[in-house]
Design a protein around this motif. Structure first.
Motif, PDB file in Angstrom:
ATOM      1  N   PHE A  97       0.831  -1.207   0.000  1.00  0.00           N
ATOM      2  CA  PHE A  97       0.000   0.000   0.000  1.00  0.00           C
ATOM      3  C   PHE A  97       0.868   1.261   0.000  1.00  0.00           C
ATOM      4  O   PHE A  97       0.708   2.141  -0.843  1.00  0.00           O
ATOM      5  CB  PHE A  97      -0.917  -0.011   1.228  1.00  0.00           C
ATOM      6  N   ALA A  98       1.822   1.303   0.941  1.00  0.00           N
ATOM      7  CA  ALA A  98       2.575   2.549   1.144  1.00  0.00           C
ATOM      8  C   ALA A  98       3.591   2.796   0.034  1.00  0.00           C
ATOM      9  O   ALA A  98       3.813   3.938  -0.369  1.00  0.00           O
ATOM     10  CB  ALA A  98       3.276   2.511   2.503  1.00  0.00           C
ATOM     11  N   ARG A  99       4.220   1.704  -0.462  1.00  0.00           N
ATOM     12  CA  ARG A  99       5.310   1.896  -1.425  1.00  0.00           C
ATOM     13  C   ARG A  99       4.872   1.813  -2.876  1.00  0.00           C
ATOM     14  O   ARG A  99       5.474   2.421  -3.743  1.00  0.00           O
ATOM     15  CB  ARG A  99       6.403   0.836  -1.173  1.00  0.00           C
ATOM     16  N   VAL A 100       3.833   1.016  -3.129  1.00  0.00           N
ATOM     17  CA  VAL A 100       3.449   0.809  -4.526  1.00  0.00           C
ATOM     18  C   VAL A 100       2.187   1.603  -4.888  1.00  0.00           C
ATOM     19  O   VAL A 100       2.189   2.393  -5.828  1.00  0.00           O
ATOM     20  CB  VAL A 100       3.221  -0.697  -4.820  1.00  0.00           C
ATOM     21  N   MET A 101       1.125   1.386  -4.118  1.00  0.00           N
ATOM     22  CA  MET A 101      -0.159   1.963  -4.512  1.00  0.00           C
ATOM     23  C   MET A 101      -0.273   3.453  -4.229  1.00  0.00           C
ATOM     24  O   MET A 101      -0.780   4.209  -5.058  1.00  0.00           O
ATOM     25  CB  MET A 101      -1.289   1.218  -3.784  1.00  0.00           C
ATOM     26  N   LEU A 102       0.183   3.875  -3.048  1.00  0.00           N
ATOM     27  CA  LEU A 102       0.019   5.274  -2.671  1.00  0.00           C
ATOM     28  C   LEU A 102       0.676   6.225  -3.672  1.00  0.00           C
ATOM     29  O   LEU A 102       0.055   7.200  -4.097  1.00  0.00           O
ATOM     30  CB  LEU A 102       0.545   5.486  -1.249  1.00  0.00           C
ATOM     31  N   PRO A 103       1.938   5.935  -4.081  1.00  0.00           N
ATOM     32  CA  PRO A 103       2.542   6.836  -5.072  1.00  0.00           C
ATOM     33  C   PRO A 103       1.771   6.862  -6.395  1.00  0.00           C
ATOM     34  O   PRO A 103       1.668   7.909  -7.021  1.00  0.00           O
ATOM     35  CB  PRO A 103       3.935   6.236  -5.290  1.00  0.00           C
ATOM     36  N   LEU A 104       1.175   5.725  -6.761  1.00  0.00           N
ATOM     37  CA  LEU A 104       0.424   5.685  -8.020  1.00  0.00           C
ATOM     38  C   LEU A 104      -0.886   6.468  -7.924  1.00  0.00           C
ATOM     39  O   LEU A 104      -1.422   6.923  -8.929  1.00  0.00           O
ATOM     40  CB  LEU A 104       0.104   4.231  -8.392  1.00  0.00           C
ATOM     41  N   ALA A 105      -1.374   6.603  -6.699  1.00  0.00           N
ATOM     42  CA  ALA A 105      -2.690   7.231  -6.529  1.00  0.00           C
ATOM     43  C   ALA A 105      -2.611   8.744  -6.408  1.00  0.00           C
ATOM     44  O   ALA A 105      -3.615   9.391  -6.129  1.00  0.00           O
ATOM     45  CB  ALA A 105      -3.378   6.639  -5.301  1.00  0.00           C
ATOM     46  N   LYS A 106      -1.431   9.300  -6.624  1.00  0.00           N
ATOM     47  CA  LYS A 106      -1.258  10.756  -6.411  1.00  0.00           C
ATOM     48  C   LYS A 106      -2.327  11.637  -7.044  1.00  0.00           C
ATOM     49  O   LYS A 106      -2.839  12.541  -6.373  1.00  0.00           O
ATOM     50  CB  LYS A 106       0.135  11.179  -6.892  1.00  0.00           C
ATOM     51  N   PRO A 107      -2.708  11.413  -8.303  1.00  0.00           N
ATOM     52  CA  PRO A 107      -3.730  12.305  -8.874  1.00  0.00           C
ATOM     53  C   PRO A 107      -5.054  12.257  -8.107  1.00  0.00           C
ATOM     54  O   PRO A 107      -5.645  13.305  -7.844  1.00  0.00           O
ATOM     55  CB  PRO A 107      -3.928  11.781 -10.299  1.00  0.00           C
ATOM     56  N   ALA A 108      -5.469  11.038  -7.718  1.00  0.00           N
ATOM     57  CA  ALA A 108      -6.728  10.927  -6.977  1.00  0.00           C
ATOM     58  C   ALA A 108      -6.591  11.541  -5.581  1.00  0.00           C
ATOM     59  O   ALA A 108      -7.518  12.167  -5.070  1.00  0.00           O
ATOM     60  CB  ALA A 108      -7.159   9.472  -6.869  1.00  0.00           C
ATOM     61  N   LEU A 109      -5.405  11.371  -4.973  1.00  0.00           N
ATOM     62  CA  LEU A 109      -5.185  11.962  -3.651  1.00  0.00           C
ATOM     63  C   LEU A 109      -5.238  13.484  -3.740  1.00  0.00           C
ATOM     64  O   LEU A 109      -5.756  14.156  -2.848  1.00  0.00           O
ATOM     65  CB  LEU A 109      -3.834  11.514  -3.081  1.00  0.00           C
ATOM     66  N   ALA A 110      -4.703  14.014  -4.859  1.00  0.00           N
ATOM     67  CA  ALA A 110      -4.723  15.466  -5.045  1.00  0.00           C
ATOM     68  C   ALA A 110      -6.157  15.968  -5.125  1.00  0.00           C
ATOM     69  O   ALA A 110      -6.495  17.005  -4.534  1.00  0.00           O
ATOM     70  CB  ALA A 110      -3.960  15.845  -6.308  1.00  0.00           C
ATOM     71  N   THR A 111      -7.016  15.217  -5.826  1.00  0.00           N
ATOM     72  CA  THR A 111      -8.421  15.603  -5.911  1.00  0.00           C
ATOM     73  C   THR A 111      -9.034  15.664  -4.513  1.00  0.00           C
ATOM     74  O   THR A 111      -9.707  16.629  -4.156  1.00  0.00           O
ATOM     75  CB  THR A 111      -9.200  14.575  -6.752  1.00  0.00           C
TER      76      THR A 111
END
Lengths: 292, 324
Positions: free
Chosen positions: A199-213
């Motif tokens: 979650f922390a190393r793979v998925m979270l960095p990939l989710a940046k655009p959604a996290l920004a929203t």
């Protein structure tokens, strides 16, 4: 039809002019209130009241534009609100809420999107339905509990709930995680990584655009929040800007120039943010609203 | 349940890892721990924050507000059980409640359909291929991000009867504008007009819905010889109905929570003409500290919102088209 589409599909002739005319005509009411807010904020009281009772079109139009440009409403408003303290309060609340809501929602959404556990679908349905639950049904007992905890008058009632996930963000992030390919997390799992690392190393960095929203929406929600401070904050020095502006309105209801200057200052960060993150805004609204 | 019991044992054992013996135990337990159970635990750990938040901030308050609605409670003294008294007062002896319900329903029935029509029309206009599309989209969208506290202040100024912009513009056409927010008849309409200003938000949702309409449907319609009006009626609008439905449901729920504008601009006046439900509930709870009565109000609100939502969902089969 073929000729039409070969012409880049742009509308032709009269239809095009008509569409433009309609769009321009509709843009005027959309934008005029804000233009008027800014225009008023640069006027003297004398200019504001000059048009009273006049019905000549030319006279009215002439007085719509501030002349001379009077900028002193701004320092007056900043001093009267007091902007500096309220701004700091607002930013502090925004920081806690954005960090809390985004992080907790990211964790929870990963659970819903990528993990299998008993009762997952039921829990997800419950979470979705809480979005439609009117806040009025729960706010009184929540207030009673916070008061009982001794949190009344502090920022805790306005920040702590954010750390338990926001249903809208969880939904949005769940959709986003589901759309990501599974190969990467599979590879990490084979390498012996546990779920938290994946979650922390793979998925979270990939989710940046959604996290920004999510961060953007949470910032706006907290920046605009009026009801929370209204029922929980009783100390003038703790007012956030939204509440401070309302207080300014109720105390100086007829000082329109200063009120508009204060409103302009309050709206400005939101507009600036919008122009920097227009795509995040529009895509975020389109996904939360449209893809149910 | 059995699974859970084993899980707690494991947790207890792992907490005393000082002794070697327990380490062996942990290994043995971990082996017996089925894969399923472990993945359940990991899953609950991830969604745990939301579950706790749900129980503390939604489920518990939800249930205790039922209890409070049967009590007289002013927050300072402990609640006093009064049975159904709050509800009977509400239905038989509270003209303000009836007024609030009426005002809110009228707001919902006017503002929600109007903003749907306006939002769909704007989206249809913007969905045509015209130059400068993104500029128009920005212009229409911008009002919807203006914070409510600010837009309420701005519109208070625009609606000013003597020197407000709206009446000044009307006077250019020799129309004597009404007193807007100060006029019993016009005040609710003023707020409905104002709510249309924020239509850009739903416009963006409709626009996304329009982009999702598959082009082959239009091509098929063209081959069948459908003109543009027929394509709109038989392709575009049916494909848009799920989005319209979503906005309809959220709009109705939102109407019952309409608060900030009314609180800032009219305080419910004049003569309770804009006493929206959420505003009345707030005043009962925080002005008169009638928390029990306000909880009864909250439950009636919940019942009304739920029944309208249910009716809307029931009606779905008749007019909402979910794509294949």
């Amino acid at each position: 039809m073929l000729t039409k589409s070969s012409n880049k599909g742009l509308l032709q002739g009269r239809a095009r002019i008509l569409t433009h005319l309609t769009l321009v005509a509709l843009s005027i009411p959309a934008i005029l209130p804000m233009v008027w807010m800014i225009a008023t904020s640069f006027k003297t009281d004398k200019q504001i009241f000059a048009t009273e009772g006049h019905e000549s079109a030319l006279y009215l139009l002439k007085h719509m534009i501030p002349h001379p440009f009077y900028w002193k409403n701004y320092p007056a408003a900043i001093h009267a609100i007091p902007l500096e303290i309220y701004l700091r309060n607002s930013l502090r609340l925004c920081l806690f809420n954005v960090v809390g809501a985004v992080l907790s929602s990211a964790v929870v959404a990963y659970g819903f999107a990528r993990l299998e556990f008993k009762g997952k679908n039921v829990l997800f349905m419950i979470m979705i339905s809480t979005m439609a639950l009117p806040g009025q049904v729960t706010m009184i007992p929540v207030f009673v509990v916070f008061r009982w905890l001794g949190w009344y008058g502090s920022y805790l009632p306005l920040t702590v709930p954010a750390f338990f996930g926001n249903a809208f963000f969880i939904f949005l992030l769940t959709q986003f995680y589901k759309s990501l390919p599974g190969d990467l997390s599979e590879a990490a799992r084979i390498d012996g990584a546990n779920e938290w690392t994946i979650f922390a190393r793979v998925m979270l960095p990939l989710a940046k655009p959604a996290l920004a929203t999510c961060a953007l929406f949470q910032f706006l929600a907290t920046w605009n929040d009026f009801f929370g401070p209204l029922i929980y904050i009783n100390d003038v020095r703790k007012y956030p800007l939204a509440y401070g502006l309302q207080q300014f309105l109720s105390n100086h209801g007829s000082e329109w120039a200063r009120l508009m200057a204060a409103s302009t200052l309050f709206v400005l960060p939101v507009i600036v943010l919008f122009f920097f993150a227009q795509r995040t805004f529009i895509e975020g609204i389109a996904t939360t609203g449209g893809k149910n | 349940m059995g699974n859970l019991a084993t899980a707690t044992v494991v947790v207890r054992v792992t907490t005393c890892t000082e002794s070697r013996y327990s380490n062996v135990l942990v290994l043995r337990f971990e082996n017996t721990l089925s894969k399923q159970l472990r993945s359940n635990l990991v899953g609950y750990a991830f969604v745990g924050p939301w579950i706790i938040g749900f129980l503390v901030f939604t489920a518990f308050p939800f249930l205790s507000s039922i209890y409070l609605s049967f009590n007289r409670y002013n927050i300072v003294k402990p609640p006093v059980w009064v049975g159904l008294q709050n509800y009977s007062t509400l239905f038989h002896d509270d003209p303000q409640f009836r007024q609030a319900l009426l005002v809110t329903l009228r707001f919902a029935f006017c503002s929600v359909p109007m903003s749907i029509v306006a939002g769909v029309c704007l989206a249809l206009l913007l969905n045509q291929k015209v130059r400068g599309l993104s500029i128009y989209r920005t212009l229409f969208f911008l009002p919807s991000i203006v914070p409510t506290v600010a837009s309420a202040t701005i519109f208070l100024w625009l609606f000013n009867p003597e020197i407000g912009l709206i009446n000044q513009i009307l006077s250019l056409f020799h129309i004597q504008g009404p007193a807007w927010l100060l006029d019993t008849k016009w005040a609710p309409w003023s707020l409905i007009f104002m709510s249309l200003w924020g239509v850009g938000n739903s416009m963006v949702i409709y626009l996304a819905g329009l982009k999702d309409v598959p082009t082959y449907l239009y091509e098929a319609a063209l081959i069948d010889g459908a003109n543009s009006l027929q394509r709109l009626r038989h392709v575009t609008l049916p494909m848009l109905t799920p989005v319209i439905f979503f906005n309809l449901v959220m709009g109705v729920i939102g109407s019952f929570q309409y608060f900030t504008e009314a609180y800032m601009m009219t305080k419910g006046g004049p003569e309770d003409a804009t006493l929206y439900y959420a505003l009345y509930l707030f005043m009962r709870a925080w002005r008169y500290l009638d928390m029990g009565y306000a909880s009864a109000l909250a439950w009636v609100l919940f019942a009304v919102v739920m029944s309208i939502t249910l009716l809307l969902f029931r009606s779905q089969k008749k007019w909402v088209h979910y794509g294949s």
